[in-house]
Design an enzyme around this catalytic site. Structure first.
Site, mmCIF file in Angstrom:
data_model
loop_
_atom_site.group_PDB
_atom_site.id
_atom_site.type_symbol
_atom_site.label_atom_id
_atom_site.label_comp_id
_atom_site.label_asym_id
_atom_site.label_seq_id
_atom_site.Cartn_x
_atom_site.Cartn_y
_atom_site.Cartn_z
ATOM 1 N N ARG A 50 0.829 -1.214 0.000
ATOM 2 C CA ARG A 50 0.000 0.000 0.000
ATOM 3 C C ARG A 50 0.860 1.259 0.000
ATOM 4 O O ARG A 50 0.958 1.972 -0.998
ATOM 5 C CB ARG A 50 -0.948 -0.012 1.211
ATOM 6 N N CYS B 72 5.282 9.916 0.018
ATOM 7 C CA CYS B 72 3.944 10.477 0.173
ATOM 8 C C CYS B 72 3.665 11.451 -0.962
ATOM 9 O O CYS B 72 4.401 12.430 -1.127
ATOM 10 C CB CYS B 72 3.813 11.187 1.513
ATOM 11 N N HIS C 244 10.261 7.512 7.404
ATOM 12 C CA HIS C 244 10.722 7.635 6.027
ATOM 13 C C HIS C 244 12.197 8.028 6.072
ATOM 14 O O HIS C 244 12.659 8.613 7.059
ATOM 15 C CB HIS C 244 9.896 8.680 5.272
ATOM 16 N N ASN D 140 9.825 4.769 2.383
ATOM 17 C CA ASN D 140 9.753 4.304 3.768
ATOM 18 C C ASN D 140 11.067 3.633 4.145
ATOM 19 O O ASN D 140 11.853 3.240 3.297
ATOM 20 C CB ASN D 140 8.629 3.266 3.914
#
Length: 284
Positions: free
Chosen positions: A15, A239, A208, A248
């Protein structure tokens, strides 16, 4: 220094890792990625997000991914950012959901086009319905250390959202360094205070690696008593609403770091490396 014997890792690659990719990753390839992750020993995966395809095209196949995740008997989370998303998740039998609210007013408005107050109000009803249906609820708090629009984020801004989540019965709260600008000092201080103020709440660290500090921040979080982390296979991610934010923290590097310090993860490093190579192959 004190280190735990084991940490819990939630894999967010399918995701959070893929959502920022401009080219749609075919559904069958996503399924294969999830299946390979399961074989590494990863126990929990965030697999999809119920968002409008125009907002995040990569998540247009969420229903099919959820059905596949269920067929595997997988312990999985899906992101449900609003009431409509929750209704869709309930319709396909999802058992674990995640919602998110930014600690930064500007980020929250740019990300979901709502004020923090409006987001928290909607969350109340979502949490009520989710709990009535017996769902496990995760709360994400984004931009918990700094924000590309507002600069430094205060503890009070973070606690505003955390307090609301706690009051309405979330099962765990993920604290996000969404733009990857946190340092070990603030990470240690912030998690220490959160654990003091909310001693019965389970907190997860979500880093991150924009500045290359994510692994140092992981050590700081461990020292503050955090034993649960989010990470993305191969460091995929970013993002779309945070300019400059990169991937990440890498599950591969996180697992390697833990193992070298004698901290168990339950994840096979060799299988994870092969899965990481596959993950990068499908986004090229």
């Amino acid at each position: 220094m004190h280190f735990p014997k084991m940490v819990e890792i939630t894999e967010v690659g399918p995701r959070d890792g893929l959502q920022n990719e401009a080219q749609f990753v075919p559904t069958e390839q996503k399924k294969k990625l999830i299946e390979q992750l399961v074989k590494t020993g990863v126990r929990r995966i965030e697999t999809a997000s119920f968002v409008h395809p125009r907002a995040v095209p990569q998540m247009a196949d969420a229903q099919e991914i959820v059905a596949f995740s269920k067929s595997l008997g997988l312990d999985f989370l899906v992101l449900t950012p609003n009431m409509k998303a929750l209704e869709m998740a309930l319709a396909v039998g999802v058992q674990q959901i995640a919602v998110f609210v930014g600690a930064s007013e500007t980020f929250n408005e740019r990300n979901i086009r709502r004020s923090i107050a409006d987001s928290l109000q909607e969350c109340e009803e979502m949490f009520r319905i989710a709990k009535e249906q017996g769902l496990f609820v995760r709360g994400y708090v984004s931009m918990c250390f700094s924000c590309p629009y507002e600069g430094a984020i205060s503890y009070e801004q973070v606690a505003r959202v955390v307090s609301h989540f706690v009051q309405h019965g979330v099962d765990e709260i993920s604290i996000g360094d969404t733009n990857g600008q946190a340092t070990p000092k603030i990470v240690y201080e912030r998690f220490t205070r959160l654990r003091e103020d909310y001693p019965n709440t389970k907190f997860i660290a979500h880093f991150h690696d924009t500045n290359g500090f994510a692994y140092a921040n992981t050590i700081a979080a461990l020292q503050a008593g955090i034993t649960a982390f989010d990470s993305s296979v191969g460091g995929l991610g970013g993002c779309p609403f945070s300019p400059g934010a990169t991937g990440n923290i890498s599950t591969n590097k996180l697992v390697e770091l833990m193992h070298k310090m004698g901290i168990a993860t339950g994840i096979d490093e060799e299988k994870l490396l092969a899965t990481s190579k596959y993950a990068h192959k499908i986004i090229m």
